[in-house]
Design an enzyme around this catalytic site. Structure first.
Site, mmCIF file in Angstrom:
data_model
loop_
_atom_site.group_PDB
_atom_site.id
_atom_site.type_symbol
_atom_site.label_atom_id
_atom_site.label_comp_id
_atom_site.label_asym_id
_atom_site.label_seq_id
_atom_site.Cartn_x
_atom_site.Cartn_y
_atom_site.Cartn_z
ATOM 1 N N CYS A 1 -3.480 7.149 5.602
ATOM 2 C CA CYS A 1 -3.421 6.910 4.160
ATOM 3 C C CYS A 1 -4.736 7.263 3.481
ATOM 4 O O CYS A 1 -4.792 7.340 2.244
ATOM 5 C CB CYS A 1 -3.067 5.456 3.881
ATOM 6 S SG CYS A 1 -4.125 4.272 4.741
ATOM 7 N N GLU B 1 0.874 -1.169 0.000
ATOM 8 C CA GLU B 1 0.000 0.000 0.000
ATOM 9 C C GLU B 1 0.908 1.215 0.000
ATOM 10 O O GLU B 1 1.731 1.386 0.906
ATOM 11 C CB GLU B 1 -0.885 -0.014 1.240
ATOM 12 C CG GLU B 1 -1.834 1.156 1.325
ATOM 13 C CD GLU B 1 -2.454 1.284 2.696
ATOM 14 O OE1 GLU B 1 -2.470 2.413 3.221
ATOM 15 O OE2 GLU B 1 -2.902 0.269 3.249
#
Length: 492
Positions: free
Chosen positions: A265, A228
């Protein structure tokens, strides 16, 4: 690196030996091990929380909540492992009357092998040593090697001891878990390229994730890297919604932008709207709300410095103007909460404005009309999330735009904020590249277990030699698809 290659080879050799034992252990044994890890983490008590607070500048209340989330992940993924749904057990029985005769075929997911995990900087518990990636790997039947993040090394070491204590209590094989605290890229690359490692989990920057991905694909036998790598999480303010609810929408997003000093995020980094009075009201309200928030220290000085540098770079771009900006002491690790604005044409022509600025920063882009907004969507890269703030009327009128937005994200949000990621089966925390290296998989929710497993089909095997999960009697009482029908029934 102070650990030499012989020492690393020994660590990885133990992980390989552990895999040969652990993969044969029952689903219940895996689940019990994971539950015990959670118990040992909780047994660390205040010492764990205070250590993490000292290393990360995070408030104790946030860390207590994150520890609870981490234990919940361990428990829920353990329960999911035991239920066996993730195994995707499939059985198609033989049919000798068919020409040619149809064989007996049975398929399920099996563990890949030892998995390398890189601790994340922004979540010292939930995405680190005993975080979601580690939990998923254990649930899949894989030993884990963790490379600790240097920003919270002491915290990582405490959690590692909890895992090792749980492994001893549950009589897990030696090498089921290893913890490496050596800093630097060289050791990470060596581990990724080692033939024992069969998959990699990573949460961090694009540069870091891409380097690991490239290294894994340079191996003689490439392996999957589930990385990620950040996201701008664009928000699209639809005309009717903006005209009827600009103030409340702005207040909602002020909270999302500043939550945790923007160190998620899923922080909303881009906000798009159609120029006009309603968008000006939204901007004015958002700026006012932002200016009321007091900045505080970011996770560590490295993140604060990186945020400051990238923020300055973004604000120096042509036509970018600051809407709201709090004063912070960057040298002591605080972050300047900032909202800026730019027109759509400038945004389209400046790739730097499409890059993530990790921290409390959002850029508002004014579009001339819906056609220009749709043109922007066509130029956006893959994202973890995308949000539309819309009325029912907006949804009816802009279905084509919504369909385009869906193509660039892993989680599509309606009238809500991207911050906050629920741990459940229906959550998808992933997205098209470069948000992640493989948009088919999630790093949150028990479906994440599937990242660390592969399918194997068994053809015409005698029942006594089949895995327990595929035997006629279904001794584990798991759900299986038998001749295209979902069932827990035994086969005659």
């Amino acid at each position: 690196m102070s650990l030499n290659t012989q020492e690393l080879d020994k660590i990885l050799g133990k992980a390989d030996e552990a895999f040969r034992i652990y993969k044969k252990m029952s689903l219940k044994q895996r689940a019990d091990f994971m539950r015990t890890i959670g118990e040992e983490m909780m047994a660390l008590g205040d010492d764990l929380i205070k250590t993490a607070a000292a290393e990360t500048n995070l408030p104790e209340a946030r860390l207590i909540g994150e520890r609870a989330r981490t234990v919940f992940q361990l428990n829920s993924y353990g329960e999911a492992a035991e239920r066996g749904d993730w195994l995707e057990a499939r059985i198609d029985t033989a049919d000798t009357a068919k020409t040619p005769p149809k064989p007996d075929l049975r398929k399920m997911l099996v563990p890949l092998g030892p998995v390398l995990m890189f601790g994340a900087s922004n979540f010292p518990f939930a995405y680190s040593t005993a975080g979601g990636d580690t939990a998923c790997a254990f649930a899949a039947g894989c030993p884990v090697v963790v490379k600790a993040h240097p920003a919270h090394q002491k915290t990582s070491e405490l959690v590692a001891q909890a895992i090792l204590k749980a492994a001893e209590k549950c009589k897990m094989p030696d090498g089921i878990f290893s913890h490496i605290v050596e800093p630097g890229n060289a050791i990470g690359e060596y581990l990724v390229k080692h033939p024992v490692i069969k998959a990699v989990g990573f949460t961090g920057s694009y540069g870091g994730g891409r380097a690991l991905f490239d290294a894994a694909n340079q191996r003689k036998v490439p392996i999957p890297v589930f990385a990620e790598m950040g996201s701008l999480n664009p928000v699209f303010l639809m005309p009717d919604k903006l005209a009827t609810d600009a103030v409340n929408t702005a207040k909602l997003y002020a909270g999302s932008i500043t939550l945790g000093m923007g160190q998620f995020c899923t922080n909303p980094g881009l906000i798009f709207g159609i120029e006009g009075e309603a968008l000006e009201l939204f901007k004015h309200t958002l700026a006012h709300e932002i200016e009321q928030v007091a900045p505080f220290k970011m996770l560590h000085q490295g993140i604060a410095d990186n945020f400051s540098n990238k923020l300055q770079q973004s604000l120096e771009q042509k036509e970018v103007r600051v809407l709201a900006h709090t004063q912070a002491a960057v040298k002591t690790g605080e972050g300047n909460i900032t909202v800026a604005q730019v027109d759509a044409a400038t945004f389209l022509n400046n790739p730097l404005l499409h890059q993530e600025v990790f921290g409390p920063y959002s850029l508002i882009i004014s579009c001339k009309d819906m056609d220009q907004m749709r043109a922007i969507v066509a130029h956006l890269e893959g994202q973890l999330t995308a949000t539309v703030m819309a009325t029912a009327q907006d949804a009816v009128q802009h279905q084509d735009l919504f369909a385009d937005i869906q193509e660039i994200c892993g989680r599509f949000i309606f009238n809500n904020v991207p911050t906050g990621v629920e741990v459940c089966l229906s959550m998808h925390h992933g997205g098209p590249f470069p948000a992640t290296t493989d948009s088919r998989f999630t790093s949150v929710g028990a479906d994440g277990i599937k990242r660390f497993a592969r399918p194997v089909a068994f053809q015409n095997w005698p029942d006594q030699f089949l895995p327990e999960e595929l035997k006629n009697a279904n001794p584990l009482q798991i759900w299986r698809t038998v001749n295209n029908q979902l069932s827990k029934e035994a086969l005659s």
